[in-house]
Design a protein around this motif. Structure first.
Motif, short mmCIF file in Angstrom:
data_model
loop_
_atom_site.label_atom_id
_atom_site.label_comp_id
_atom_site.label_asym_id
_atom_site.label_seq_id
_atom_site.Cartn_x
_atom_site.Cartn_y
_atom_site.Cartn_z
N LEU A 170 0.72 -0.82 -0.22
CA LEU A 170 -0.08 0.11 0.14
C LEU A 170 0.48 1.00 0.05
CD1 LEU A 170 -2.96 -1.00 2.32
CD2 LEU A 170 -2.18 -1.31 0.69
N ASP A 171 0.40 2.38 -0.64
CA ASP A 171 0.90 4.00 -0.59
C ASP A 171 -0.25 4.70 -0.26
OD1 ASP A 171 2.68 5.62 -0.92
OD2 ASP A 171 2.74 6.13 -3.39
N LEU A 172 -0.15 5.54 0.74
CA LEU A 172 -0.80 6.44 1.18
C LEU A 172 -2.23 5.92 1.08
CD1 LEU A 172 0.56 9.73 -0.81
CD2 LEU A 172 1.37 8.73 1.52
N GLY A 173 -2.39 4.13 1.21
CA GLY A 173 -3.96 3.76 1.70
C GLY A 173 -4.01 2.70 -0.13
N HIS A 174 -3.35 3.48 -1.08
CA HIS A 174 -4.43 2.55 -2.33
C HIS A 174 -2.98 1.02 -2.56
CE1 HIS A 174 -6.89 5.71 -2.17
NE2 HIS A 174 -5.62 6.78 -2.96
N LYS A 175 -3.57 0.65 -2.59
CA LYS A 175 -2.71 -0.62 -3.45
C LYS A 175 -1.59 -0.50 -4.78
CE LYS A 175 -4.04 -4.52 -5.12
NZ LYS A 175 -5.42 -5.75 -5.29
N ILE A 176 -0.53 -0.42 -4.14
CA ILE A 176 -0.06 -0.55 -5.96
C ILE A 176 0.90 -2.12 -5.95
CG2 ILE A 176 0.26 1.95 -5.15
CD1 ILE A 176 3.85 1.24 -4.26
N ALA A 177 1.08 -2.36 -5.66
CA ALA A 177 1.37 -4.09 -6.21
C ALA A 177 0.85 -4.79 -5.23
CB ALA A 177 2.89 -4.06 -6.01
N GLU A 197 9.07 -12.00 -3.93
CA GLU A 197 10.64 -11.15 -5.14
C GLU A 197 9.87 -10.67 -5.96
OE1 GLU A 197 9.52 -14.29 -4.18
OE2 GLU A 197 10.59 -14.26 -2.14
N ALA A 198 8.40 -10.55 -6.45
CA ALA A 198 8.81 -9.61 -7.45
C ALA A 198 7.84 -8.41 -7.31
CB ALA A 198 6.79 -10.67 -7.74
N VAL A 199 7.09 -7.84 -5.77
CA VAL A 199 7.11 -6.55 -5.37
C VAL A 199 7.84 -6.38 -5.46
CG1 VAL A 199 3.99 -7.28 -4.55
CG2 VAL A 199 6.13 -7.35 -2.78
N VAL A 200 8.88 -6.66 -5.02
CA VAL A 200 10.62 -5.84 -4.45
C VAL A 200 10.59 -4.77 -5.83
CG1 VAL A 200 10.53 -6.89 -2.46
CG2 VAL A 200 12.06 -7.32 -4.64
N ARG A 201 10.85 -5.71 -7.14
CA ARG A 201 11.12 -5.34 -8.25
C ARG A 201 10.11 -4.10 -9.12
NH1 ARG A 201 12.53 -10.54 -8.43
NH2 ARG A 201 10.75 -10.89 -10.39
N PRO A 242 8.23 -1.22 -10.87
CA PRO A 242 8.55 0.32 -10.87
C PRO A 242 7.61 0.60 -9.71
CG PRO A 242 8.43 -0.71 -12.27
CD PRO A 242 8.08 -2.10 -11.60
N LEU A 243 6.53 0.82 -9.40
CA LEU A 243 5.70 1.72 -8.75
C LEU A 243 6.41 1.57 -6.55
CD1 LEU A 243 2.35 1.12 -10.13
CD2 LEU A 243 3.91 2.98 -9.84
N VAL A 244 6.49 0.33 -6.70
CA VAL A 244 6.61 -0.22 -5.44
C VAL A 244 8.11 0.49 -4.95
CG1 VAL A 244 7.92 -2.16 -3.21
CG2 VAL A 244 5.64 -2.26 -4.57
N ALA A 265 9.86 2.92 -6.53
CA ALA A 265 8.98 4.36 -5.98
C ALA A 265 8.95 5.09 -5.21
CB ALA A 265 8.11 4.83 -7.61
N ALA A 266 7.88 4.03 -4.62
CA ALA A 266 7.27 5.08 -3.39
C ALA A 266 7.96 4.45 -2.42
CB ALA A 266 6.04 3.86 -2.85
N TYR A 267 9.15 3.25 -2.44
CA TYR A 267 9.13 3.40 -1.25
C TYR A 267 10.94 3.61 -0.27
CZ TYR A 267 4.98 1.87 0.83
OH TYR A 267 3.89 1.77 1.13
N LEU A 268 12.05 3.35 -2.36
CA LEU A 268 13.43 3.68 -2.63
C LEU A 268 13.92 4.55 -3.06
CD1 LEU A 268 13.61 -0.28 -3.42
CD2 LEU A 268 13.64 0.56 -0.95
N GLY A 269 12.40 5.17 -3.83
CA GLY A 269 13.13 6.53 -3.92
C GLY A 269 13.31 6.05 -5.47
N THR A 270 13.26 7.09 -6.75
CA THR A 270 14.33 6.99 -8.07
C THR A 270 15.13 7.75 -8.36
OG1 THR A 270 12.02 8.24 -8.68
CG2 THR A 270 11.46 5.65 -8.97
N ASN A 271 16.41 7.14 -8.99
CA ASN A 271 16.96 8.29 -9.22
C ASN A 271 16.79 9.16 -10.86
OD1 ASN A 271 18.82 7.69 -7.39
ND2 ASN A 271 19.89 6.33 -8.33
N ALA A 272 16.28 10.69 -10.67
CA ALA A 272 16.47 11.30 -11.58
C ALA A 272 17.16 12.15 -12.85
CB ALA A 272 15.39 12.69 -11.31
#
Length: 73
Positions: free
Chosen positions: A44-51, A56-60, A62-64, A66-73
């Motif tokens: 969940l991210d802010l109460g919404h299911k994102i994955a 093993e699948a959810v840690v890879r 992209p939404l997870v 971005a929400a929990y690990l951040g992304t490099n821009a």
């Protein structure tokens, strides 16, 4: 909790699950324990299911990432 306490809790959850043939609902942010004890994970991210899927699948996912690990821009 200390690392050893987290490990002990994970072992206890698995023991209870196996001994009583139960489904266990775990709400947890300690990813090592989640990965160790979960057959399926819902993220969940802010109460919404994102994955949803295997740990093993959810840690890879992209939404997870971005929400929990951040992304490099």
């Amino acid at each position: 909790m200390t690392h050893s306490e987290v490990d002990e809790l994970g072992r206890t959850i698995l023991q209870i699950r196996d001994e009583f043939d139960l489904t266990v609902l775990l709400v947890e942010h300690h990813m090592a324990m989640v990965m160790a004890v979960s057959d399926r994970v819902v993220v969940l991210d802010l109460g919404h299911k994102i994955a949803e899927g295997t740990a093993e699948a959810v840690v890879r996912d992209p939404l997870v990432i971005a929400a929990y690990l951040g992304t490099n821009a």
